[in-house]
Structures are given as C-alpha cells and as structure tokens.
Motif scaffolding. Structure first.
Motif, PDB file in Angstrom:
ATOM      1  N   ILE A 192     -19.862  -1.338   3.677  1.00 32.43           N
ATOM      2  CA  ILE A 192     -20.042  -1.524   5.121  1.00 32.43           C
ATOM      3  C   ILE A 192     -19.825  -3.006   5.408  1.00 32.43           C
ATOM      4  CG2 ILE A 192     -21.728  -1.525   7.007  1.00 32.43           C
ATOM      5  CD1 ILE A 192     -23.042   0.884   5.746  1.00 32.43           C
ATOM      6  N   GLY A 193     -19.000  -3.292   6.407  1.00 31.13           N
ATOM      7  CA  GLY A 193     -18.748  -4.681   6.799  1.00 31.13           C
ATOM      8  C   GLY A 193     -17.567  -5.261   6.049  1.00 31.13           C
ATOM      9  N   ARG A 194     -17.233  -6.486   6.381  1.00 34.02           N
ATOM     10  CA  ARG A 194     -16.102  -7.162   5.761  1.00 34.02           C
ATOM     11  C   ARG A 194     -16.500  -8.565   5.347  1.00 34.02           C
ATOM     12  NH1 ARG A 194     -14.843  -2.777   5.559  1.00 34.02           N
ATOM     13  NH2 ARG A 194     -12.970  -1.696   6.269  1.00 34.02           N
ATOM     14  N   GLU A 195     -15.898  -9.040   4.260  1.00 32.30           N
ATOM     15  CA  GLU A 195     -16.012 -10.445   3.889  1.00 32.30           C
ATOM     16  C   GLU A 195     -14.643 -11.086   4.079  1.00 32.30           C
ATOM     17  OE1 GLU A 195     -17.902 -10.113  -0.106  1.00 32.30           O
ATOM     18  OE2 GLU A 195     -19.688 -10.885   0.910  1.00 32.30           O
ATOM     19  N   LEU A 196     -14.627 -12.409   4.079  1.00 33.41           N
ATOM     20  CA  LEU A 196     -13.394 -13.222   4.217  1.00 33.41           C
ATOM     21  C   LEU A 196     -12.870 -13.226   5.654  1.00 33.41           C
ATOM     22  CD1 LEU A 196     -11.484 -12.315   0.913  1.00 33.41           C
ATOM     23  CD2 LEU A 196     -13.006 -14.244   1.334  1.00 33.41           C
ATOM     24  N   GLY A 197     -12.089 -14.262   5.937  1.00 33.92           N
ATOM     25  CA  GLY A 197     -11.508 -14.407   7.265  1.00 33.92           C
ATOM     26  C   GLY A 197     -12.578 -14.654   8.322  1.00 33.92           C
ATOM     27  N   PHE A 198     -12.168 -14.663   9.592  1.00 33.65           N
ATOM     28  CA  PHE A 198     -13.160 -14.797  10.661  1.00 33.65           C
ATOM     29  C   PHE A 198     -14.079 -13.586  10.659  1.00 33.65           C
ATOM     30  CE2 PHE A 198     -14.791 -13.763  14.837  1.00 33.65           C
ATOM     31  CZ  PHE A 198     -15.583 -14.882  15.035  1.00 33.65           C
ATOM     32  N   GLU A 199     -13.502 -12.426  10.315  1.00 35.66           N
ATOM     33  CA  GLU A 199     -14.294 -11.191  10.313  1.00 35.66           C
ATOM     34  C   GLU A 199     -15.485 -11.329   9.364  1.00 35.66           C
ATOM     35  OE1 GLU A 199     -11.067 -11.491  10.055  1.00 35.66           O
ATOM     36  OE2 GLU A 199     -10.173 -10.330  11.672  1.00 35.66           O
ATOM     37  N   GLY A 200     -15.301 -12.051   8.259  1.00 35.95           N
ATOM     38  CA  GLY A 200     -16.394 -12.276   7.314  1.00 35.95           C
ATOM     39  C   GLY A 200     -17.453 -13.198   7.907  1.00 35.95           C
ATOM     40  N   GLY A 208      -1.691  -2.516  -0.496  1.00 31.49           N
ATOM     41  CA  GLY A 208      -0.499  -3.323  -0.726  1.00 31.49           C
ATOM     42  C   GLY A 208       0.753  -2.473  -0.639  1.00 31.49           C
ATOM     43  N   VAL A 209       1.861  -3.122  -0.273  1.00 35.15           N
ATOM     44  CA  VAL A 209       3.161  -2.440  -0.281  1.00 35.15           C
ATOM     45  C   VAL A 209       4.050  -3.172  -1.283  1.00 35.15           C
ATOM     46  CG1 VAL A 209       5.223  -1.946   1.087  1.00 35.15           C
ATOM     47  CG2 VAL A 209       2.957  -1.509   2.046  1.00 35.15           C
ATOM     48  N   ASN A 210       4.384  -2.481  -2.321  1.00 35.18           N
ATOM     49  CA  ASN A 210       5.183  -3.013  -3.435  1.00 35.18           C
ATOM     50  C   ASN A 210       4.559  -4.252  -4.083  1.00 35.18           C
ATOM     51  OD1 ASN A 210       7.224  -1.033  -3.465  1.00 35.18           O
ATOM     52  ND2 ASN A 210       8.170  -1.981  -1.676  1.00 35.18           N
ATOM     53  N   ARG A 211       3.285  -4.456  -3.856  1.00 32.93           N
ATOM     54  CA  ARG A 211       2.501  -5.482  -4.546  1.00 32.93           C
ATOM     55  C   ARG A 211       1.045  -5.226  -4.196  1.00 32.93           C
ATOM     56  NH1 ARG A 211       1.068 -10.183  -1.296  1.00 32.93           N
ATOM     57  NH2 ARG A 211       1.828  -9.953   0.798  1.00 32.93           N
ATOM     58  N   TYR A 212       0.142  -5.777  -4.988  1.00 35.98           N
ATOM     59  CA  TYR A 212      -1.259  -5.784  -4.550  1.00 35.98           C
ATOM     60  C   TYR A 212      -1.878  -7.081  -5.023  1.00 35.98           C
ATOM     61  CZ  TYR A 212      -5.934  -4.877  -3.200  1.00 35.98           C
ATOM     62  OH  TYR A 212      -7.144  -5.004  -2.569  1.00 35.98           O
ATOM     63  N   ASP A 213      -2.136  -7.954  -4.083  1.00 40.88           N
ATOM     64  CA  ASP A 213      -2.838  -9.192  -4.433  1.00 40.88           C
ATOM     65  C   ASP A 213      -3.644  -9.595  -3.214  1.00 40.88           C
ATOM     66  OD1 ASP A 213      -0.588  -9.769  -2.925  1.00 40.88           O
ATOM     67  OD2 ASP A 213       0.442 -10.785  -4.560  1.00 40.88           O
ATOM     68  N   ILE A 214      -4.901  -9.875  -3.450  1.00 38.86           N
ATOM     69  CA  ILE A 214      -5.823 -10.077  -2.345  1.00 38.86           C
ATOM     70  C   ILE A 214      -5.533 -11.395  -1.612  1.00 38.86           C
ATOM     71  CG2 ILE A 214      -7.494 -10.479  -4.181  1.00 38.86           C
ATOM     72  CD1 ILE A 214      -9.709 -10.176  -2.260  1.00 38.86           C
ATOM     73  N   ASP A 215      -5.568 -11.318  -0.290  1.00 42.63           N
ATOM     74  CA  ASP A 215      -5.377 -12.487   0.575  1.00 42.63           C
ATOM     75  C   ASP A 215      -6.765 -12.989   0.956  1.00 42.63           C
ATOM     76  OD1 ASP A 215      -5.024 -14.235   2.647  1.00 42.63           O
ATOM     77  OD2 ASP A 215      -3.931 -12.844   3.953  1.00 42.63           O
ATOM     78  N   LEU A 216      -7.120 -14.172   0.476  1.00 38.90           N
ATOM     79  CA  LEU A 216      -8.471 -14.689   0.718  1.00 38.90           C
ATOM     80  C   LEU A 216      -8.700 -15.105   2.169  1.00 38.90           C
ATOM     81  CD1 LEU A 216      -9.088 -16.764  -2.547  1.00 38.90           C
ATOM     82  CD2 LEU A 216      -9.946 -14.498  -2.023  1.00 38.90           C
ATOM     83  N   GLY A 217      -7.648 -15.010   3.005  1.00 38.55           N
ATOM     84  CA  GLY A 217      -7.806 -15.350   4.416  1.00 38.55           C
ATOM     85  C   GLY A 217      -7.958 -14.134   5.312  1.00 38.55           C
ATOM     86  N   ALA A 218      -7.851 -12.949   4.765  1.00 40.38           N
ATOM     87  CA  ALA A 218      -7.881 -11.731   5.587  1.00 40.38           C
ATOM     88  C   ALA A 218      -9.120 -10.905   5.251  1.00 40.38           C
ATOM     89  CB  ALA A 218      -6.628 -10.905   5.319  1.00 40.38           C
ATOM     90  N   PRO A 219      -9.611 -10.121   6.233  1.00 35.80           N
ATOM     91  CA  PRO A 219     -10.836  -9.357   5.963  1.00 35.80           C
ATOM     92  C   PRO A 219     -10.692  -8.448   4.746  1.00 35.80           C
ATOM     93  CG  PRO A 219      -9.783  -8.651   8.027  1.00 35.80           C
ATOM     94  CD  PRO A 219      -9.097  -9.891   7.586  1.00 35.80           C
ATOM     95  N   PHE A 220     -11.785  -8.395   3.978  1.00 32.54           N
ATOM     96  CA  PHE A 220     -11.786  -7.630   2.730  1.00 32.54           C
ATOM     97  C   PHE A 220     -13.056  -6.788   2.681  1.00 32.54           C
ATOM     98  CE2 PHE A 220     -13.116  -7.065  -1.654  1.00 32.54           C
ATOM     99  CZ  PHE A 220     -11.958  -6.553  -2.220  1.00 32.54           C
ATOM    100  N   GLY A 221     -12.898  -5.509   2.339  1.00 29.09           N
ATOM    101  CA  GLY A 221     -14.073  -4.650   2.231  1.00 29.09           C
ATOM    102  C   GLY A 221     -13.643  -3.202   2.169  1.00 29.09           C
ATOM    103  N   GLY A 222     -14.616  -2.318   2.272  1.00 29.45           N
ATOM    104  CA  GLY A 222     -14.301  -0.922   2.016  1.00 29.45           C
ATOM    105  C   GLY A 222     -14.651   0.028   3.130  1.00 29.45           C
ATOM    106  N   MET A 223     -13.948   1.157   3.146  1.00 32.91           N
ATOM    107  CA  MET A 223     -14.328   2.290   3.980  1.00 32.91           C
ATOM    108  C   MET A 223     -15.132   3.267   3.108  1.00 32.91           C
ATOM    109  SD  MET A 223     -10.839   3.066   6.125  1.00 32.91           S
ATOM    110  CE  MET A 223      -9.825   1.737   6.791  1.00 32.91           C
TER     111      MET A 223
END
Ligand code: NAD
Length: 486
Positions: free
Chosen positions: A464-472, A444-459
């Motif tokens: 491994i992999g992403r959830e949410l969005g089309f990527e999920g 996040g930049v000057n905030r951090y709140d998860i967008d349930l429409g965008a890919p979410f996951g970790g490096m």
C-alpha cells in the motif's frame, strides 16, 4: 579480493539514540556471519521494547521541542546534503560490508548501498526546496492556505536484502518533510545501518532526528504500536506487512507497506531472445534473486517455449556463483542459513510437483562453505503450482507456457502479488499495450531496471502506498487547510 575478505570484526554494542551512542537495556545480541564464508563478522546488540520506547521519545522530543520541527526546507536540505557527503565518503566500506552480510554482488552493492543512498538524499533535498509547502488558494469565503506539514514521528522498519537504499527510501523523504525517525533494521544485516549514525553525527543532524535501534520482531511490534509514533514505513514480507497493516488500521496510524512479489516476465512470440537474455540479470537474477521485483515467472509462448527455456537455463547456468566480493561473481550466496533452507524447500516442492528441473537445484559442488545454491530453472510449470505462486526470494525461475497474448496477460495477473514485471517484444507498441494491462506497480518493456525518481510500490498483496519520487514524499506530509481572510 583476499585483502577485502580480511576485514576486522565490527561490533555494534550500542544503539544510536538522541544523537548519542546509548547502551542497551537488555542483554540480547546477534552474531553476524559472513554469508559467503560463514566467518564471524561481528556482534550487534538487539533492542528491547524499552530501547524502542527511549528512541521514540527522543524522536518525539526532537520533533515537538527541537529545532527540526521548526526548521525551514532550506535548512533541512543543507543538512541532508552534508549527510549525503558523509555517506558518500563511506560508500566503499559500506558496500563491502553489506556484500559480506547478505551476499550481494559487489558491483550491485556499490550502486545500491554505496551510491544510491547519498543520491536520494540530494534528490529529496532539491525537491523539498522546489515545492510550495504553503499554497494559497482563493475560496468563495476568502483564502485557504493549504499546508504540507510533517506527518510526525516515523517508525521505519527495513529488510535485509537492500538494507541501505531501502532505509534511505524512507529516511530521505522523512527528513525532507521535517519528520523525525526511529529506524529498526533487520537483524540479518545487523551492522551496516549504524553507518547512518556516524554520518549523521558528522553532518550535524540535530539530536533525536534519526535514531537507530537494531531489533527483532517483538521490539519491531513495539515500534508499530507505540503511542507516540505517527506513521510506519515498512518494507518486508507480505506476512509481516499484513500484521503491521492491521495494527496500524486499528490505531488509525498512517502506514506504507512495500511487500513481496511473484512477478512475471512475458516473452511475446515476436520477442528477440538476445534482448531477453541481456535483460535477465536485472529482471530475474538481481542480487541472487533476493529482490522483491524478481521476475521469477517467465511466460513463454508455446510456439517458442523450448527456445526460451534453453535461453533462460543457459543464462542461469552461465552465472558465476561465488564470493560476492569477487567482481567476476554474478551470483552470491543467500543471506543466511535459514533463508537458504527456505529456498531449498521451495526447490524440493517444485521437484515433487512434477516441474521439470532444467538446471541447478543443488549446492555448487566447488563451494564448501557459505549459503550457496545454484541458479535454478524449472520448465513445464503450471501457474497453479506452488513454485509459480509463492515468493522464493532466491535464484529460482519457473518457465510457464501460454497460448496467445490474452492468456499471457491472464496468467501474469493471476497472482496475489502485483509488484513488478516486464514484456519482451520486437514491437515496442505491442509490448506497451500488453504492459498497460498488467496490474503491477512497475513494469519494464524490453528491460527492467528501477528508476529511483519514479514512484515505486505494489498493487494487491505487494503493498500500500508508494516510495520514491514526489509520490513517495507525499506520504510524509499531513495536509492542513487554514481558512483565512484576504
Ligand atoms: P520480514 O518481513 O521477515 O522482515 C522485514 C523487517 O520487518 C525486519 O526488520 C523484521 O525484523 C521486521 N518485522 C517482521 N515482522 C514484524 C512485525 N510483526 N512487526 C514489526 N516488525 C516486524 O522480511 P525480510 O525477510 O527481511 O525481507 C524479505 C521480504 O521483503 C520479501 O518478501 C521481499 O519481497 C520484501 N521486500 C519488498 C520490497 C518492496 O519494496 N516491495 C523491497 C525489498 C524486500
């Protein structure tokens, strides 16, 4: 609030398999206790390997022989919307139940356990209707039909911290893609997942498409290795993810792993301290710190170090700790006695390491019952200290000093994890260019709140992999190329 706390005991002595309530084959059960009061909440049966086997076979049959495996995207979307309606009707009671189970403040629970699961079902219902599941491409030899087919039977294994929405991160794309599911929730939140079963029955989800068996680790392993499972979707600790990932690797089984974190919030030397303080609730203390994206390392420039420490400590000590069903409460208890002991152990280690305790570190004096710990801030922490490297999963923050932007980036990236983070600066462009250098799945930049429409996951060790969005959704497809003639 008193009314809310006088809820009846909920017993869940059966599993939901093949569209029916099914008796367990074993005798083990879990007694759920309210995190804030230690009062009994109810009892739930724990599944055995045999129960998991029965559930997986039901899911397999529903995929291979049932109507679901041959359903159109539109038919699935319609059922998903009915399921969303059925969950939405239950949103309030589900949110209250989860707050009682794991200590999540009620406003947050209403958003993540009440509203979000139904919203995600609708998002994926719309998405599956809008994409081409069979795309025709011309090739030098003729035509290739590139098909998106369901990956198959999905074993979904979820943690206790956001039990409803994290299950739905998996259920919604799996249903949209045409998969069938066996959900194994965590015993710490033993009661709430069966709300999905009630809603599935009401929505007319075909039998065997969604099966739910509460179980512990051993039965979880049986789900991971079951020969009739095609994919594992796991959210939980990195330690368990490592085990599950290695099993899946051996079996050449698809898996997505959403694991732990030790994220950094970088406050730059031109940052606005008020903006940081406004964002700390979501970035660093959300759900009492029991959030995988918790930014538990706050990196502060030496030139403004004391100011940042004071601001963070002021925020932490100003949180209202108490029963999460009270809307005024901003920090509830830890989810279990065992987890509280773990958090306290990390606090003790930090004290011994020479880190300076600024606020918190004890049980709140006015709370006799419940798994509470005060929001805690340590200063003078080195990034090599245990408190800066290990995920605490509680309201415990380490403020780490740095000199210059490059050192801030180096420290933020010096972690086995790579899940989340944030950058705080009065200069948006400068903050964005720092954010681009951080190796995390979200920032996040000057905030951090998860967008349930965008890919979410970790490096890195965060998954491994992403959830949410089309990527999920992509992780619930197998791609098949059919070579045909024009
Ligand atoms: P956990 O790993 O102990 O358990 C998670 C789930 O996995 C539970 O259902 C558990 O019964 C099951 N399980 C554990 N070991 C297993 C095994 N070997 N085989 C099959 N199943 C197994 O995690 P937890 O304590 O419930 O949750 C907290 C952790 O989850 C934290 O590390 C947190 O960061 C992580 N988390 C990550 C995300 C993310 O999206 N990256 C989100 C929330 C939580």
């Amino acid at each position: 609030m008193t009314q809310l706390t006088q809820q009846a005991i909920i017993d869940r002595r059966q599993f939901f398999i093949d569209g029916r309530w099914t008796d367990p084959t074993g005798t083990e059960s879990h007694t759920a206790v309210e995190a804030a009061t230690e009062a009994p909440l109810g009892t739930a049966a724990l599944g055995t390997e045999t129960d998991i086997d029965i559930a997986v076979r039901a899911a397999r049959t529903a995929l291979d022989d049932g109507p679901w495996g041959r359903s159109t995207a539109h038919e699935r979307a319609e059922v998903m919307r009915r399921l969303a309606d059925a969950l939405a009707k239950r949103a309030e009671s589900t949110s209250i139940l989860v707050s009682r189970e794991n200590g999540m403040p009620i406003a947050l629970s209403s958003a993540f356990n009440g509203v979000a699961p139904a919203a995600l079902l609708r998002v994926y219902a719309d998405l599956i209707e809008s994409i081409d599941l069979e795309e025709s491409r011309s090739s030098p030899q003729g035509i290739t039909l590139v098909r998106k087919e369901p990956v198959g039977v999905v074993g979904a294994i979820t943690p206790w911290n956001y039990p409803q929405v994290l299950a739905m991160f998996k259920i919604a794309p799996a249903l949209a893609a045409g998969c069938t599911i066996v959900l194994k929730p965590s015993p710490e939140t033993a009661l709430d997942s069966y709300v999905f079963a009630e809603a599935a029955q009401e929505a007319g989800l075909p039998a065997g498409v969604l099966n739910i068996v509460l179980a512990g680790r051993r039965a979880g392993e049986a789900l991971v290795t079951h020969p009739l499972v095609d994919k594992i979707a796991f959210t939980g600790s990195t330690a368990a993810g490592r085990e599950i990932g290695s099993q899946c690797g051996r079996l050449i089984r698809r898996c997505t792993l959403e694991l732990g974190g030790k994220s950094a919030a970088i406050f730059l030397d031109d940052g606005d301290i008020e903006v940081l303080v406004r964002g700390l609730g979501a970035a660093s203390f959300m759900n009492n710190g029991q959030t995988c994206t918790t930014q538990s390392r706050i990196l502060a420039p030496r030139s403004r170090y004391d100011e940042v420490v004071d601001a963070v400590a002021g925020f932490a000590s100003g949180l209202r700790v108490g029963n999460p069903l009270d809307p005024e409460v901003t920090c509830g208890p830890m989810a279990s006695e065992t987890h509280l002991a773990r958090v306290n152990g990390h606090i003790d280690n930090a004290r011994r390491s020479g880190a300076r305790l600024i606020t918190g570190g004890r049980r709140p004096a006015d709370l006799e019952k419940g798994w509470f710990v005060e929001p805690t801030v340590f200063a003078d922490v080195s990034n090599d200290d245990e408190i800066a490297r290990t995920e605490v999963f509680g309201p415990v923050i380490a403020v780490i000093p740095y000199e210059g932007d490059d050192e801030a980036v180096r420290i933020a990236n010096d972690s086995n994890y790579g899940l989340a983070g944030s950058v705080w600066s009065s200069d948006e462009d400068r903050a964005r260019s720092i954010a681009r250098r951080i190796r995390t799945g979200t920032i996040g930049v000057n905030r951090y709140d998860i967008d349930l429409g965008a890919p979410f996951g970790g490096m890195k060790d965060s998954g491994i992999g992403r959830e949410l969005g089309f990527e999920g959704l992509h992780h619930y497809f197998e791609y098949k190329s059919m070579y045909v003639n024009p």
